[in-house]
Design a protein around this motif. Structure first.
Motif, PDB file in Angstrom:
ATOM      1  N   TYR A   1     -11.076   4.338 -21.701  1.00 15.54           N
ATOM      2  CA  TYR A   1     -10.354   3.419 -20.841  1.00 15.54           C
ATOM      3  C   TYR A   1     -11.152   2.125 -20.704  1.00 15.54           C
TER       4      TYR A   1
ATOM      5  N   SER B   1     -11.392  -5.470 -10.495  1.00 16.57           N
ATOM      6  CA  SER B   1     -10.291  -5.354  -9.528  1.00 16.57           C
ATOM      7  C   SER B   1      -8.984  -4.865 -10.158  1.00 16.57           C
ATOM      8  N   GLN B   2      -9.080  -4.176 -11.266  1.00 17.63           N
ATOM      9  CA  GLN B   2      -7.880  -3.628 -11.903  1.00 17.63           C
ATOM     10  C   GLN B   2      -8.009  -2.124 -12.094  1.00 17.63           C
ATOM     11  N   ALA B   3      -6.891  -1.481 -12.332  1.00 16.69           N
ATOM     12  CA  ALA B   3      -6.891  -0.065 -12.643  1.00 16.69           C
ATOM     13  C   ALA B   3      -7.369   0.149 -14.078  1.00 16.69           C
ATOM     14  N   PRO B   4      -7.902   1.311 -14.374  1.00 14.45           N
ATOM     15  CA  PRO B   4      -8.283   1.607 -15.763  1.00 14.45           C
ATOM     16  C   PRO B   4      -7.065   1.587 -16.679  1.00 14.45           C
TER      17      PRO B   4
ATOM     18  N   LEU C   1      -5.751   2.728 -20.501  1.00 12.38           N
ATOM     19  CA  LEU C   1      -6.060   3.597 -21.637  1.00 12.38           C
ATOM     20  C   LEU C   1      -6.037   2.797 -22.944  1.00 12.38           C
TER      21      LEU C   1
ATOM     22  N   ARG D   1      -8.349  14.788 -15.941  1.00 16.90           N
ATOM     23  CA  ARG D   1      -9.389  14.111 -16.690  1.00 16.90           C
ATOM     24  C   ARG D   1     -10.695  14.140 -15.905  1.00 16.90           C
TER      25      ARG D   1
ATOM     26  N   TYR E   1      -2.916  12.668  -8.613  1.00 16.40           N
ATOM     27  CA  TYR E   1      -4.349  12.730  -8.360  1.00 16.40           C
ATOM     28  C   TYR E   1      -4.782  11.615  -7.426  1.00 16.40           C
TER      29      TYR E   1
ATOM     30  N   TYR F   1      -8.392   9.524  -7.072  1.00 16.44           N
ATOM     31  CA  TYR F   1      -9.733   9.276  -7.571  1.00 16.44           C
ATOM     32  C   TYR F   1     -10.431   8.285  -6.639  1.00 16.44           C
TER      33      TYR F   1
ATOM     34  N   GLN G   1     -13.657   5.494  -6.559  1.00 16.23           N
ATOM     35  CA  GLN G   1     -14.566   4.727  -7.389  1.00 16.23           C
ATOM     36  C   GLN G   1     -15.459   3.872  -6.506  1.00 16.23           C
TER      37      GLN G   1
ATOM     38  N   PHE H   1      -7.887   5.299  -6.148  1.00 23.83           N
ATOM     39  CA  PHE H   1      -6.762   5.187  -7.081  1.00 23.83           C
ATOM     40  C   PHE H   1      -5.920   6.453  -7.013  1.00 23.83           C
TER      41      PHE H   1
ATOM     42  N   LEU I   1      -1.799   9.543 -18.292  1.00 25.48           N
ATOM     43  CA  LEU I   1      -2.259   9.386 -16.916  1.00 25.48           C
ATOM     44  C   LEU I   1      -2.071   7.930 -16.516  1.00 25.48           C
TER      45      LEU I   1
ATOM     46  N   PHE J   1      -2.396   5.068 -13.617  1.00 22.58           N
ATOM     47  CA  PHE J   1      -3.104   4.775 -12.380  1.00 22.58           C
ATOM     48  C   PHE J   1      -2.328   3.800 -11.518  1.00 22.58           C
ATOM     49  N   GLY J   2      -2.528   3.937 -10.209  1.00 21.49           N
ATOM     50  CA  GLY J   2      -2.059   2.926  -9.282  1.00 21.49           C
ATOM     51  C   GLY J   2      -2.984   1.729  -9.316  1.00 21.49           C
ATOM     52  N   THR J   3      -2.647   0.759  -8.509  1.00 16.91           N
ATOM     53  CA  THR J   3      -3.382  -0.508  -8.511  1.00 16.91           C
ATOM     54  C   THR J   3      -4.702  -0.429  -7.766  1.00 16.91           C
TER      55      THR J   3
END
Lengths: 112, 112
Positions: free
Chosen positions: A35, A40-43, A45, A101, B33, B35, B37, B88, B100, B102-104
């Protein structure tokens, strides 16, 4: 403890100079993911390996490549890094795809 | 669609409860999920809920899922300064190649 390891944690490279990021896992998971996460962003893929099968996301630039020489290791190669490739790169693993994950600590890439 | 949205920022006082909300648009999700960070670190899986469940509690964490409204929330009881991080939500979509999404992300700040 079983885990996902990323080396190095911090990598500095020059504009256009190829760089390789490393990921290893002791979980014996058959799926490994890379990823990209910008500030400031989501991961996001980039691609994943299901066993030996490589699966690229449609919007991943050609500049990004990956290798998986064995179950435990997966590499991210950036052939000609640009300033816009500066980001945190996260490796993750799972046992098959629907399952959760497990993420590594990430490698922070700086491009000068 | 695959949009997963969260409010960007939440500030609470130490000892209070925090509630982080997430809305999603795709009803074919299987697992959802949460998560965590911390700055400069990878993603730590906090908890997850299967889509046929309404609630899951794990120590200080309570996850609520409202499938009708496509709303997921994470409640952290007795919030501590160590809970300050970005949270997230993420979902796995059965119809999207088990990707998968992710949200923001929500930045939680815990004040003394």
């Amino acid at each position: 403890d079983a885990m996902v390891i990323q080396n190095p944690r911090y990598q500095v490279t020059q504009f256009g100079k190829p760089v390789t990021l490393s990921c290893s896992q002791t979980l014996n998971h058959n799926v490994m993911y890379w990823y990209q996460q910008k500030s400031s962003q989501a991961p996001k893929l980039l691609f994943h390996y299901y066993d030996k099968d490589f699966n690229n996301e449609a919007d991943t630039p050609d500049n990004f490549q990956s290798r998986r020489p064995n179950t435990s290791f997966c590499f991210l190669d950036i052939r000609s890094p640009g300033l816009g490739d500066a980001a945190m790169y996260l490796c993750a693993t799972s046992r098959d795809i629907p399952n959760q994950r497990f993420f590594g600590p990430g490698t922070r890439l700086t491009v000068l | 669609g695959e949009d997963v949205e969260q409010s960007l920022f939440l500030s609470v006082r130490e000892g209070d409860s925090s509630v982080i909300n997430c809305t999603y648009t795709d009803s074919s999700s299987t697992y959802l999920y949460w998560y965590k960070q911390e700055p400069g670190a990878g993603l730590q899986l906090l908890t997850y809920i299967f889509s046929n469940m309404d609630m899951k509690q794990d120590q200080r964490l309570t996850v609520l899922l409202n499938k009708k409204d496509k709303h997921l929330s994470l409640r952290i009881a007795d919030t501590q300064t160590g809970d300050s991080a970005i949270y997230f939500c993420a979902e796995i979509l059965t119809g999207g190649g088990n990707k998968l999404t992710f949200g923001t992300g929500t930045q939680l700040k815990v004040e003394l």
